[in-house]
Design an enzyme around this catalytic site. Sequence first.
Site, short mmCIF file in Angstrom:
data_model
loop_
_atom_site.label_atom_id
_atom_site.label_comp_id
_atom_site.label_asym_id
_atom_site.label_seq_id
_atom_site.Cartn_x
_atom_site.Cartn_y
_atom_site.Cartn_z
N ALA A 68 0.84 -1.20 0.00
CA ALA A 68 0.00 0.00 0.00
C ALA A 68 0.88 1.25 0.00
O ALA A 68 0.74 2.13 0.84
CB ALA A 68 -0.92 -0.01 1.23
N GLY A 69 1.81 1.32 -0.96
CA GLY A 69 2.75 2.44 -0.97
C GLY A 69 2.37 3.50 -1.98
O GLY A 69 1.20 3.68 -2.31
N TYR A 70 3.39 4.19 -2.47
CA TYR A 70 3.20 5.29 -3.42
C TYR A 70 2.57 4.81 -4.72
O TYR A 70 1.91 5.57 -5.42
CB TYR A 70 4.54 5.97 -3.73
CG TYR A 70 5.03 6.82 -2.59
CD1 TYR A 70 4.74 8.18 -2.56
CD2 TYR A 70 5.76 6.27 -1.53
CE1 TYR A 70 5.17 8.97 -1.52
CE2 TYR A 70 6.18 7.06 -0.48
CZ TYR A 70 5.89 8.41 -0.48
OH TYR A 70 6.31 9.20 0.56
N VAL A 71 2.82 3.54 -5.06
CA VAL A 71 2.25 3.00 -6.29
C VAL A 71 0.94 2.27 -5.99
O VAL A 71 -0.11 2.56 -6.58
CB VAL A 71 3.26 2.05 -6.98
CG1 VAL A 71 2.60 1.28 -8.11
CG2 VAL A 71 4.42 2.86 -7.53
N THR A 77 17.62 -1.89 -3.71
CA THR A 77 18.92 -2.33 -4.21
C THR A 77 19.55 -3.21 -3.13
O THR A 77 19.48 -2.89 -1.94
CB THR A 77 19.81 -1.08 -4.47
OG1 THR A 77 19.09 -0.21 -5.36
CG2 THR A 77 21.12 -1.47 -5.11
N CYS A 106 13.17 5.70 -7.63
CA CYS A 106 13.29 4.80 -8.78
C CYS A 106 14.52 5.00 -9.65
O CYS A 106 15.15 4.01 -10.03
CB CYS A 106 12.05 4.94 -9.66
SG CYS A 106 10.55 4.48 -8.81
#
Length: 480
Positions: free
Chosen positions: A9-12, A90, A272
């Site tokens: 349930a993040g930014y995307v 990463t 990103c």
Amino acid sequence: MVKICCIGAGYVGGPTMAVIALKCPEIQVAVVDIAAPRINAWNSEHLPIYEPGLDEVVKECRGRNLFFSTDVEKHVAESDIVFVSVNTPTKTQGLGAGKAADLTYWESAARMIADVSKSDKIVVEKSTVPVKTAEAIERILTHNRKGINFTILSNPEFLAEGTAIKDLFNPDRVLIGGRETPEGQKAIHALRDVYAHWVPVERILCTNLWSAELSKLAANAFLAQRISSVNAISALCEATGADVTQVSHAIGTDSRIGPKFLNASVGFGGSCFQKDILNLVYICECNGLPEVANYWKQVIKVNDYQKTRFVNRVVSSMFNTVSGKKIAILGFAFKKDTGDTRETPAIDVCKGLLGDKAKLSVFDPQVTEDQIIRDLSMKKFDWDHPAHLQPLSPSNNKQVTVVWDAYEAIKDAHGICILTEWDEFKKLDYKKVYDSMQKPAFVFDGRNVVDANKLREIGFIVYSVGKPLDSWLKDMPAVA
Ligand code: NAI
């Protein structure tokens, strides 16, 4: 009724699912996450992310056909389509450390889907992942499937933070990649039918899985490359007396180049660009393509150079030391209209100034004190893990204060660094600002938002990235 579940349930995950729920009232959408505070915030009046237009969309659908929950397993089990939008940080350790994508969260999500499913499902990669991830995920799912069919699709997200709702309402394109088998094609059509509720079908591009996965990495690499290209030119502008805004305009009016993403700045940030380019670099290296890897690596190196160059400019202009001097930092988010600070250039700039013992007073209209203090004490890549796995909030750094007002941050400062292009920084009363500062008063504009000539008339010494230099700055050259 078609049921969709989104893991993450993040930014995307949050904005994308909210828009699907708004545009497809007959589809039930559940957004699930292991982070309870995040889910609680999605269910409250204060959503966990700031995004223009998001509140309205969530308010309209929440409780109708949009639900936020920590009951991950229940919602996954009930759904027909499962989007996976978890972190893909990463790697910090082991093979590919510092470059490769860490698929820990993705893998655990895939294993859980396999464990709890009792009916066939379409599993959609929404997270940005390395090329061929779908193959690995397929293996996990089919190994544990208990007679259930899983079809995997790649549907990378191209929204930009700050304009997420606008981008989702009116995307340039939606990309769906799938296997070239009858099941793969059937799944592509099912997902295409969801987007076709509001996206014209000619803008829904259907490809094979690997093209979809690679297109996302390539798109981010191309965008970041434009910023590094114009930033590299900005250094040359300062050295020659050219004005980067004029150069950008001149090259951007060429229809083959186009005007977007040509603003010189203190550097790109966000969760990103760096991560995805590092990932691309690693994939190139693994495929025996070192020249291609080095080509893309240079985009990141120029970005780091730009941040270092900015810090050096500040320090050298202020008599080669900022030790004990108060510097106001205006803006901490990686760009305006978001509170997101992941990989923001402000972190490296602040750390550089702190390294020279400056005292920083930070103001950003959307970033909390806790977040800023955390960011300044976190190790590289720590930020990209679920909140409960990040280091605990550290004790206050005595060299840094965070305030809720720009004038308060600036009072008695020797210099101002503008690090985010918030509109309100254009509209400050710079005469009042000047009067409240130590003299000589410096403005270092890392986003080219102020009218430098007007500020010079007031008495400021102004540095604007890529613009002809004040004579003061010419006499104090900064070597990166
Ligand atoms: P985020 O960090 O805001 O959200 C990810 C969420 O997943 C977190 O809330 C975390 O708690 C949750 N999570 C992790 N493992 C989980 C699990 N096993 N079960 C349930 N929840 C779990 O990340 P963001 O920014 O939404 O990015 C997600 C993916 O989308 C990344 O791969 C990113 O590269 C990609 N992406 C991000 C864009 C952006 O602008 N932020 C744009 C396009 C793609």
